[in-house]
Each structure stands twice: as C-alpha cells, then as structure tokens.
Design a protein around this motif. Sequence first.
Motif, mmCIF file in Angstrom:
data_model
loop_
_atom_site.group_PDB
_atom_site.id
_atom_site.type_symbol
_atom_site.label_atom_id
_atom_site.label_comp_id
_atom_site.label_asym_id
_atom_site.label_seq_id
_atom_site.Cartn_x
_atom_site.Cartn_y
_atom_site.Cartn_z
ATOM 1 N N UNK A 65 0.992 -1.381 -0.397
ATOM 2 C CA UNK A 65 -0.232 0.351 -0.533
ATOM 3 C C UNK A 65 1.005 1.792 0.119
ATOM 4 N N UNK A 66 0.616 2.303 -1.094
ATOM 5 C CA UNK A 66 1.647 3.158 -1.487
ATOM 6 C C UNK A 66 0.324 4.624 -1.588
ATOM 7 N N UNK A 67 0.632 5.433 -0.335
ATOM 8 C CA UNK A 67 -0.243 6.444 -0.750
ATOM 9 C C UNK A 67 0.213 7.309 -2.581
ATOM 10 N N UNK A 68 -0.933 7.552 -2.531
ATOM 11 C CA UNK A 68 -1.438 8.175 -4.094
ATOM 12 C C UNK A 68 -0.743 9.561 -3.591
ATOM 13 N N UNK A 69 -0.822 10.331 -2.721
ATOM 14 C CA UNK A 69 -0.600 11.912 -2.362
ATOM 15 C C UNK A 69 0.202 12.281 -2.084
ATOM 16 N N UNK A 70 0.666 13.384 -1.779
ATOM 17 C CA UNK A 70 1.416 14.061 -0.794
ATOM 18 C C UNK A 70 0.693 14.048 0.579
ATOM 19 N N UNK A 71 1.797 14.132 1.686
ATOM 20 C CA UNK A 71 1.497 14.733 3.262
ATOM 21 C C UNK A 71 1.546 14.040 4.118
ATOM 22 N N UNK A 72 1.656 14.134 6.136
ATOM 23 C CA UNK A 72 1.360 14.198 6.543
ATOM 24 C C UNK A 72 0.342 12.514 7.161
ATOM 25 N N UNK A 73 0.705 12.262 7.347
ATOM 26 C CA UNK A 73 -0.251 11.441 8.074
ATOM 27 C C UNK A 73 -1.151 12.051 9.730
ATOM 28 N N UNK A 74 -2.234 12.087 9.263
ATOM 29 C CA UNK A 74 -3.366 11.762 10.303
ATOM 30 C C UNK A 74 -3.489 11.103 11.781
ATOM 31 N N UNK A 75 -3.925 10.392 10.475
ATOM 32 C CA UNK A 75 -4.642 9.222 11.708
ATOM 33 C C UNK A 75 -4.238 7.386 11.140
ATOM 34 N N UNK A 76 -3.833 7.068 11.834
ATOM 35 C CA UNK A 76 -3.935 5.714 11.863
ATOM 36 C C UNK A 76 -5.229 5.465 12.221
ATOM 37 N N UNK A 77 -5.982 3.888 11.316
ATOM 38 C CA UNK A 77 -6.906 3.183 11.341
ATOM 39 C C UNK A 77 -7.002 1.608 12.007
ATOM 40 N N UNK A 78 -5.427 1.588 11.823
ATOM 41 C CA UNK A 78 -5.325 -0.399 12.002
ATOM 42 C C UNK A 78 -4.394 -0.415 12.584
ATOM 43 N N UNK A 79 -4.201 -1.655 12.816
ATOM 44 C CA UNK A 79 -2.848 -2.239 13.555
ATOM 45 C C UNK A 79 -1.935 -3.556 12.852
ATOM 46 N N UNK A 80 -0.733 -3.537 13.295
ATOM 47 C CA UNK A 80 0.292 -4.621 13.047
ATOM 48 C C UNK A 80 -1.079 -6.104 12.852
ATOM 49 N N UNK A 81 -1.236 -6.819 12.013
ATOM 50 C CA UNK A 81 -2.135 -8.221 12.352
ATOM 51 C C UNK A 81 -3.115 -8.281 11.914
ATOM 52 N N UNK A 82 -3.904 -7.230 11.830
ATOM 53 C CA UNK A 82 -5.479 -6.774 12.113
ATOM 54 C C UNK A 82 -5.820 -7.380 10.908
ATOM 55 N N UNK A 83 -7.022 -8.201 10.560
ATOM 56 C CA UNK A 83 -7.748 -8.196 9.593
ATOM 57 C C UNK A 83 -8.866 -7.636 9.366
ATOM 58 N N UNK A 84 -8.797 -7.100 7.641
ATOM 59 C CA UNK A 84 -9.581 -5.897 7.364
ATOM 60 C C UNK A 84 -10.483 -6.858 5.853
ATOM 61 N N UNK A 85 -11.245 -5.687 5.953
ATOM 62 C CA UNK A 85 -12.511 -6.308 5.251
ATOM 63 C C UNK A 85 -12.349 -5.379 3.258
ATOM 64 N N UNK A 86 -11.800 -5.137 2.583
ATOM 65 C CA UNK A 86 -12.246 -4.669 0.915
ATOM 66 C C UNK A 86 -12.835 -3.003 1.309
ATOM 67 N N UNK A 87 -12.320 -2.698 1.561
ATOM 68 C CA UNK A 87 -12.694 -0.817 1.485
ATOM 69 C C UNK A 87 -12.753 -0.550 2.975
ATOM 70 N N UNK A 88 -11.526 -1.415 3.761
ATOM 71 C CA UNK A 88 -12.016 -0.694 5.185
ATOM 72 C C UNK A 88 -11.297 0.605 5.396
ATOM 73 N N UNK A 89 -10.895 1.467 5.803
ATOM 74 C CA UNK A 89 -10.661 3.092 5.824
ATOM 75 C C UNK A 89 -8.980 2.387 6.327
ATOM 76 N N UNK A 90 -7.512 2.640 6.381
ATOM 77 C CA UNK A 90 -6.223 2.251 6.677
ATOM 78 C C UNK A 90 -5.796 3.318 7.009
ATOM 79 N N UNK A 91 -5.705 4.263 6.527
ATOM 80 C CA UNK A 91 -4.484 5.839 6.448
ATOM 81 C C UNK A 91 -5.712 7.140 6.360
#
Length: 368
Positions: A65-91
């Motif tokens: 997962x790479x960002x498509x725009x530049x900027x500072x990260x405001x929020x992390x929405x997941x943790x390492x090892x977390x199971x996520x669904x398609x379309x779930x917000x990550x950053x």
Amino acid sequence: MNMKSLNTKWILLIGISSCVWIISCKNTSNTQEKISYMTMKISTTDKELTTSYSATIQGCQDIDIYPQVSGTIERLCVTEGQVVQKGQLLFIIDQVPYNAALSTAQANTQVAKTALATAELNYNSTKELFEKKVVSAFNLKISENDFLAAKAQLVQAEAQELNARNNLSYTEVKSPSEGVIGMLPYRVGALVSANIPQPLTTVSDNSSMYVYFSMNENQLLNMSRQYKSIDEALKNMPEVLLKLNDQSIYEQKGKIESISGIIDRKTGTVGIRAVFPNEFRLLHSGASGNVLIPQVYKDCIVIPQGATVRLQDKIIVYKVIDDKAVSTLITVAEINNGREYIVLDGLNIGEEIISEGAGLIREGIQVK
C-alpha cells in the motif's frame, strides 16, 4: 651328510609343504562357500513414494500500500496483524490542502459555467442580428469562437475539479482487498508520498496460501510421461502435503494449481505453484516449508537402494546366475524416497538379485 640323505630330506620337506598348501586351499574354499548374501526374487507391487521439495509460502495477494498523494499522516485506523475487509479505511493523510484545492476547482468550474452562459447569449444574439443583416459574418464568427472557447474552458475546469476531488479521496487510504495488515513503518505525523522507500503497509490476502517450489528438468519429464501431459498432470495429480518449518505436517491438503511453461536457464528448474486453504490462518506469508508429493506406481518393480551401486550416472545391481554374482545395469525412476528405487528397465519378474551390501560384491563371486 651324504647326497642320498640330503635328497631324502628335500623330498620330505616338499611333501609337507604340498600338504599344507592343499589343506590351506581346502580351508579357503570351504570358507568362501560358507559366505552367504541376502537375496530377493523380483516381483511387482503397487508403490507410493513421497518426494519433498523446498518451498516458500505467500498469500494469494500481497499488496503493498503506497499513498497516491503527498502529506502527513493524520490518523492510523488499523494495527499490525489486524484482519481488514475490502474498502476498509487504513490511513488518513492531511486533508486541508486538498479540501482547499477542491474548493478552488469548484469555484473555477462555476466561473467557467457563467462565462459559457454569457458567451452563449452573445452568440445567440449575434446570430439574430446577422440574420437581420445588422452585423457582419465576421462578428458572428468571433461570437461563435468565444462560445466554443467558453465550452472548452468549462470542460477544463470540470476536469480540474474531478482531479481535485480524486486527490481528496486519496487522502483516505483504503484496503484494496480482504486480508491481514503487515508492519506499519510510518506513524502519525510522518510525511509520506508516492515515492517513499517502504510501503505504508502490506495487505496479505491469506484466506488461501500459494506455496511455490521448483522441479528439475528430469523430474518434470518423469511427471509428463507418467500423466501423458502437463495438463493431465494438473487434472489428475493427487493432493499434496505441506511440511512446516517445525517439521509438523499441515493438517489440510493442497492442490497443484499451475506449472510454469519455461525452464529457468540459470537453475535448470521449472516453477510450480500449489494452493492450500488457510481457514485458521496458521500459514503466514513469507514462511518456508516443504511440499510433499505422493507418486503412485502400479505393478512396478521395487528394490532397496542397498541392492545397488551407483557409478556416476549409472546404477548397477548384481543378479544371481548359476550361483555367481553378475552385474547388470538398470534404469530407475527419478523420484525415490531415499530407501528404495522404482526399476523401469533392466530387471524381470522371477530373477534373483543380491539385496544388501552390493557395494562390497565383486563380479563373479560365489553366492550362497
């Protein structure tokens, strides 16, 4: 001592020596006759051999997962090892500049729409005047060009607005598929862009796992001959097992799914992929193991490897013919379990061979 006495002693000595030699030869002959060897009669049987191949394990999809725009990260929405669904917000990346850019683009679109409406009014008015012969054709053409230019400017403004809207949406980095989150090397406040050296994270779809391994050219040819073709092999090959790094056997069986059509010139091997279900997520992307492939041979000749002698690329067994050991070349299957060989040529049913210690046998030795 006279000559007659000396001759008598020599004759006696020669006679004693001859007796000793005869007795010695007789004892040697008796000793050789008493040597026995383990032998076996050649017959056919059904045999299943399992061959092990070193393998690497990967998720069906390992998406960086790479960002498509530049900027500072405001929020992390997941943790390492977390199971996520398609379309779930990550950053979430700082949205302020992209909101401003969208507002500007929307304003430009509105200006372009207004300019187009004005140009259209002028063009329609000029057309009416031209029909009444109040203005010239030159004026009409200028008015038409202004109208067309206003149309183009609106299209351009709408494209810029769409681009700004997309950039704003890219500030919300979402998962492209179901999977498990990998490491998170960037934290809140980190400045990121599309050119960062490490991805924001990796989403690994590990509901099923791909296990990659290689076969050499001879093993591939043997498989092709056994199943008549690669396509038939993929259809009819039995399910395979996976030995994990701790030497335990993975409880669920896998299926060989694809075989590369190209042999690597550097290694002389062909890549193969098997797929294993991973319902309980025991398998992890990046792990290693061994694929175990069973091969079933019907009505085949099986001999222990201890009955053979390998001389470079040739394999020899010793047949027992007229109580003597006679060396014979044989051809064996490429696949073996380290203990036995499947004999393809060189032996016939009913023949007798020495089954142990073939490396110590000499051609023509008497066999009991």
